[in-house]
Design a protein around this motif. Structure first.
Motif, mmCIF file in Angstrom:
data_model
loop_
_atom_site.group_PDB
_atom_site.id
_atom_site.type_symbol
_atom_site.label_atom_id
_atom_site.label_comp_id
_atom_site.label_asym_id
_atom_site.label_seq_id
_atom_site.Cartn_x
_atom_site.Cartn_y
_atom_site.Cartn_z
ATOM 1 N N ILE A 1 -5.635 6.123 9.614
ATOM 2 C CA ILE A 1 -5.207 6.926 8.467
ATOM 3 C C ILE A 1 -5.074 6.047 7.219
ATOM 4 N N GLY A 2 -5.485 4.791 7.338
ATOM 5 C CA GLY A 2 -5.372 3.880 6.200
ATOM 6 C C GLY A 2 -3.984 3.362 5.962
ATOM 7 N N ALA A 3 -3.100 3.442 6.984
ATOM 8 C CA ALA A 3 -1.716 3.003 6.824
ATOM 9 C C ALA A 3 -1.066 2.802 8.194
ATOM 10 N N PHE A 4 0.018 2.016 8.208
ATOM 11 C CA PHE A 4 0.669 1.619 9.452
ATOM 12 C C PHE A 4 1.346 2.772 10.187
ATOM 13 N N LYS A 5 1.626 3.859 9.498
ATOM 14 C CA LYS A 5 2.397 4.954 10.084
ATOM 15 C C LYS A 5 1.725 5.591 11.295
ATOM 16 N N THR B 1 7.534 13.828 3.891
ATOM 17 C CA THR B 1 6.779 12.609 3.624
ATOM 18 C C THR B 1 6.380 12.532 2.158
ATOM 19 N N ARG B 2 5.946 11.339 1.730
ATOM 20 C CA ARG B 2 5.166 11.201 0.499
ATOM 21 C C ARG B 2 3.679 11.048 0.822
ATOM 22 N N GLY B 3 3.339 10.987 2.122
ATOM 23 C CA GLY B 3 1.913 10.989 2.439
ATOM 24 C C GLY B 3 1.496 10.348 3.744
ATOM 25 N N ASN B 4 1.778 9.073 3.935
ATOM 26 C CA ASN B 4 1.254 8.371 5.100
ATOM 27 C C ASN B 4 1.927 8.808 6.399
ATOM 28 N N HIS B 5 3.243 8.968 6.368
ATOM 29 C CA HIS B 5 3.966 9.465 7.540
ATOM 30 C C HIS B 5 3.456 10.860 7.913
ATOM 31 N N GLY B 6 3.217 11.691 6.925
ATOM 32 C CA GLY B 6 2.743 13.039 7.180
ATOM 33 C C GLY B 6 1.342 13.054 7.775
ATOM 34 N N GLN B 7 0.458 12.210 7.267
ATOM 35 C CA GLN B 7 -0.874 12.108 7.856
ATOM 36 C C GLN B 7 -0.782 11.693 9.325
ATOM 37 N N ALA C 1 4.864 3.540 -6.626
ATOM 38 C CA ALA C 1 4.685 3.064 -5.246
ATOM 39 C C ALA C 1 5.408 4.036 -4.319
ATOM 40 N N ASP C 2 4.759 5.170 -4.022
ATOM 41 C CA ASP C 2 5.470 6.270 -3.378
ATOM 42 C C ASP C 2 5.990 5.935 -1.981
ATOM 43 N N GLY C 3 5.409 4.953 -1.317
ATOM 44 C CA GLY C 3 5.912 4.561 -0.003
ATOM 45 C C GLY C 3 7.283 3.914 -0.037
ATOM 46 N N MET C 4 7.734 3.532 -1.232
ATOM 47 C CA MET C 4 9.065 2.953 -1.391
ATOM 48 C C MET C 4 9.994 3.865 -2.195
ATOM 49 N N ALA C 5 9.537 5.073 -2.506
ATOM 50 C CA ALA C 5 10.280 5.969 -3.404
ATOM 51 C C ALA C 5 11.360 6.734 -2.647
ATOM 52 N N VAL C 6 12.413 6.036 -2.283
ATOM 53 C CA VAL C 6 13.509 6.606 -1.491
ATOM 54 C C VAL C 6 14.820 6.406 -2.246
#
Length: 323
Positions: free
Chosen positions: A48-52, A77-83, A229-234
């Motif tokens: 999926i192009g990411a570690f998730k 999610t913002r994207g990778n977790h959801g994929q 950097a949406d993967g850190m947007a918490v």
């Protein structure tokens, strides 16, 4: 949350049935820029192009074994977790309902739908979307997948297990922090292998709840998390994760939007890899510490390469995208 080496080996065997190990390379141009020997773990090369992807594999396998009658999952999610969750769930014959905030990445949304997600928009940021997804889980009869769970961390830790075994001994590994599964997975693998490698967490200056929480010794929420950097947007730290990286990370560094954008340009120029904001943040942090790391061996986790085309074009043109 500790894991034995056997528990991580079992996770790695399961993950390998669904995806190939990702590569790790020492890039000479990054070494020239930093004065350190720089090894990159390329999670951007996964399915999926990411570690998730890894954590979703182990979590959905656990769900199928422990709750065989469960019809599906719901998450935010913002994207990778959801994929990742959509890919693993639909492959197992389950529904996957995924909540994202309004204004989320267009291309990540499209990817989630392609992996089979029932995608729904709610709220203005990740934390609001997460609260709504968790609220609706019982009503919809779905398993609520939180952003942090033991089985997610066990799966994510497999990239660190690969990295530590394939690369030479690393003095430090830099990893971004969103909700914390990534850094906690690296800590788990390091400890299971009995290594002394420093684990350095990285946050955005615009979404610094993890850093502020470690410094305060308690969870600290922020009013916003407006970073591209949406993967850190918490905004809201996960306490279970904080209880691990708080005492076990060597330090937490904050990188600015401009530093992240520059690290993305460097990745493309020096390695011809596309890094999304969170994926480039570890390199940005290493560049902050280049004097301290000179002559040492550093690992940076390129956690993902999923960024919308227009935003990446802006970065390559020398600009820093708006949140």
């Amino acid at each position: 949350m500790q894991f034995t080496l056997d528990e991580l080996e079992e996770a790695a065997e399961l993950v390998r049935r669904h995806m190939e190990p990702t590569p790790q390379y020492a890039w000479p141009q990054l070494a020239a820029r930093t004065g350190a020997e720089v090894w990159v773990k390329h999670e951007n090369h996964g399915p999926i192009g990411a570690f998730k992807a890894r954590g979703a594999i182990t979590l959905i396998d656990w769900l199928r074994r422990t709750q065989p009658d469960c019809p599906g999952i719901i998450t935010a999610t913002r994207g990778n977790h959801g994929q990742a969750q959509a890919r693993a769930a639909t492959r197992a014959g389950l529904r996957a309902v995924v909540y994202v905030p309004h204004g989320n990445s267009v291309e990540k949304n499209a990817a989630m739908r392609a992996f089979g997600a029932d995608l729904r928009e709610f709220g203005e940021d990740f934390d609001t979307a997460k609260d709504e997804a968790m609220r609706l889980a019982k009503e919809e009869g779905l398993f609520p997948v939180p952003p942090f769970h033991r089985e997610l961390v066990r799966g994510v830790a497999t990239y660190a297990l690969e990295f530590f075994r394939a690369a030479p001994p690393l003095d430090a590994v830099y990893v971004p922090i969103g909700c914390g599964s990534g850094i906690c997975g690296v800590i788990a693998a390091r400890d299971a292998l009995g290594l002394s490698t420093e684990v350095v967490g990285v946050v955005s200056t615009e979404a610094a709840c993890a850093k502020l929480s470690v410094e305060a010794g308690r969870p600290v929420e922020t009013n916003s998390a407006r970073t591209f950097a949406d993967g850190m947007a918490v905004r809201v730290p996960v306490k279970e994760a904080l209880d691990i990286y708080g005492p076990c990370a060597a330090r937490i560094l904050a990188v600015s939007e401009d530093e992240v954008a520059e690290a993305m340009r460097i990745y493309f120029a020096d390695t011809h890899n596309t890094a999304e904001g969170a994926g480039a943040a570890p390199l940005a942090a290493l560049l902050q510490e280049r004097e301290a790391m000179r002559g040492r061996r550093a690992g940076v986790v390129l956690t993902g390469g999923n960024i919308d085309t227009d935003r990446f074009a802006a970065v390559l043109s020398g600009r820093t995208p708006a949140p």
